[in-house]
Enzyme design. Structure first.
Site, PDB file in Angstrom:
ATOM      1  N   ARG A 158       4.664   5.720  14.435  1.00  0.00           N
ATOM      2  CA  ARG A 158       4.596   6.263  13.075  1.00  0.00           C
ATOM      3  C   ARG A 158       3.979   7.653  13.046  1.00  0.00           C
ATOM      4  O   ARG A 158       2.949   7.894  13.679  1.00  0.00           O
ATOM      5  CB  ARG A 158       3.762   5.351  12.174  1.00  0.00           C
ATOM      6  CG  ARG A 158       3.850   5.757  10.703  1.00  0.00           C
ATOM      7  CD  ARG A 158       2.957   4.925   9.815  1.00  0.00           C
ATOM      8  NE  ARG A 158       1.631   5.521   9.692  1.00  0.00           N
ATOM      9  CZ  ARG A 158       0.701   5.122   8.831  1.00  0.00           C
ATOM     10  NH1 ARG A 158       0.974   4.111   8.011  1.00  0.00           N
ATOM     11  NH2 ARG A 158      -0.471   5.696   8.785  1.00  0.00           N
TER      12      ARG A 158
ATOM     13  N   HIS B  39       0.837  -1.202   0.000  1.00  0.00           N
ATOM     14  CA  HIS B  39       0.000   0.000   0.000  1.00  0.00           C
ATOM     15  C   HIS B  39       0.870   1.250   0.000  1.00  0.00           C
ATOM     16  O   HIS B  39       2.076   1.197   0.254  1.00  0.00           O
ATOM     17  CB  HIS B  39      -0.933   0.039   1.217  1.00  0.00           C
ATOM     18  CG  HIS B  39      -0.215   0.115   2.528  1.00  0.00           C
ATOM     19  ND1 HIS B  39       0.445  -0.957   3.083  1.00  0.00           N
ATOM     20  CD2 HIS B  39      -0.050   1.144   3.405  1.00  0.00           C
ATOM     21  CE1 HIS B  39       0.981  -0.595   4.233  1.00  0.00           C
ATOM     22  NE2 HIS B  39       0.716   0.686   4.454  1.00  0.00           N
TER      23      HIS B  39
HETATM   24  C1  SIN Z   1       2.975   1.058   7.795  1.00  0.00           C
HETATM   25  O1  SIN Z   1       2.359   0.540   6.893  1.00  0.00           O
HETATM   26  O2  SIN Z   1       3.011   2.264   7.912  1.00  0.00           O
HETATM   27  C2  SIN Z   1       3.716   0.214   8.791  1.00  0.00           C
HETATM   28  C3  SIN Z   1       4.839  -0.536   8.202  1.00  0.00           C
HETATM   29  C4  SIN Z   1       5.507  -1.430   9.201  1.00  0.00           C
HETATM   30  O3  SIN Z   1       5.010  -1.582  10.329  1.00  0.00           O
HETATM   31  O4  SIN Z   1       6.539  -1.986   8.851  1.00  0.00           O
END
Ligand code: SIN
Length: 284
Positions: A275, A102
């Site tokens: 994040r 994504h």
């Molecule tokens: C995300 O899709 O932002 C997370 C990716 C991850 O946890 O490696």
């Protein structure tokens, strides 16, 4: 082998994209160093920095240097830091977030420019993240296919990613990440299938299997064969790099020209990241 590039000491991850950058403390970048990081971000699309130690406020401050921050429309941010999502997979759980190719928040009008992910609890093995260059995905299509895709737009929605039966459990508090149901889950937005990166001027393929549901003015059934082909093509191995996380690794990636997926191969271990996403613009 490392190389000096735009005043940074870095090593490319693969021929496709990505670089690991050495010798920087991201909390203390002067303007010239930040400009070099931003140049490298545009050049390599994914950057990794090891051994960073920062607070949530410092992560937010770094992210703001790229632009305004987003609050995720469906996944809850942290209580005192709503811009930060704690991506938490408990030991014994399957990973529930970020698994599947994504581009972050492509189901919104102004999808994320970039994401900044900080590794806090990292499995001894597994839980890596894969990235794929959508510049290469576009550039390596035939000229006929490129021309046809230029004229197409596609509908993006979170409705399958966030309302499938398994996803409903999320709203009932059965996961380590907290979700909230909103109109954003069912909303549809339309983006060009090929977008031009506003900084580099390069064209990138912009469809992804998590959020792209059909082409504009076509049914899902009609769209499926070509979308399936593009999804497979977009994740070709030679367009990829793979990041092995360590505690203290910060990765930043450019959602305008990169797709990514977390790997769910560390069931016995806990995995925690923080994040932050930076608001992008309407794709052109
Ligand atoms: C995300 O899709 O932002 C997370 C990716 C991850 O946890 O490696």
């Amino acid at each position: 082998m490392t190389e000096k590039s735009e005043a940074l000491d870095l090593r490319r991850l693969t021929g496709a994209l990505g670089a690991e950058v050495f010798g920087l403390d991201l909390r203390q970048l002067d303007d010239a160093s930040f400009a070099a990081v931003r140049d490298a971000f545009h050049r390599f699309s994914v950057l990794a920095f090891r051994d960073q130690q920062w607070t949530l406020d410092e992560q937010i401050a770094f992210a703001r240097r790229f632009g305004a921050l987003e609050k995720h429309p469906i996944v809850d941010g942290m209580k005192d830091h709503p811009e930060i999502i704690k991506i938490h997979k408990a030991a014994g759980d399957a990973a529930t977030f970020g698994v599947g190719w994504h581009s972050d928040n492509s189901f919104t009008e102004k999808p994320s420019l970039g994401s900044i992910l900080y590794g806090v609890e990292i499995p001894a093995v597994g839980g890596d993240t894969l990235f794929a260059s959508q510049y290469l995905a576009y550039e390596q299509l035939s000229s006929g296919m490129q021309e046809m895709l230029q004229g197409l737009r596609a509908v993006h929605s979170a409705k399958y990613a966030y309302t499938a039966p398994t996803a409903r459990e999320k709203y009932e508090g059965n996961t380590t990440i907290s979700y909230r149901y909103s109109d954003e889950v069912e909303a549809e937005v339309v983006h060009p299938v090929v977008r031009t990166h506003p900084e580099t001027g390069r064209r990138a393929l912009y469809v992804n299997p998590m959020f792209t549901v059909r082409f504009e003015n076509m049914t899902e059934d009609e769209s499926r064969p070509l979308l399936d082909y593009l999804f497979r093509h977009a994740a070709r191995e030679d367009f990829q790099c793979r990041l092995r996380w360590e505690v203290g690794t910060v990765a930043i990636w450019d959602n305008r020209c990169v797709q990514h997926t977390a790997l769910d191969d560390c069931q016995g271990a806990e995995r925690v990241h923080y994040r932050v996403t930076v608001q992008g613009e309407v794709p052109a």
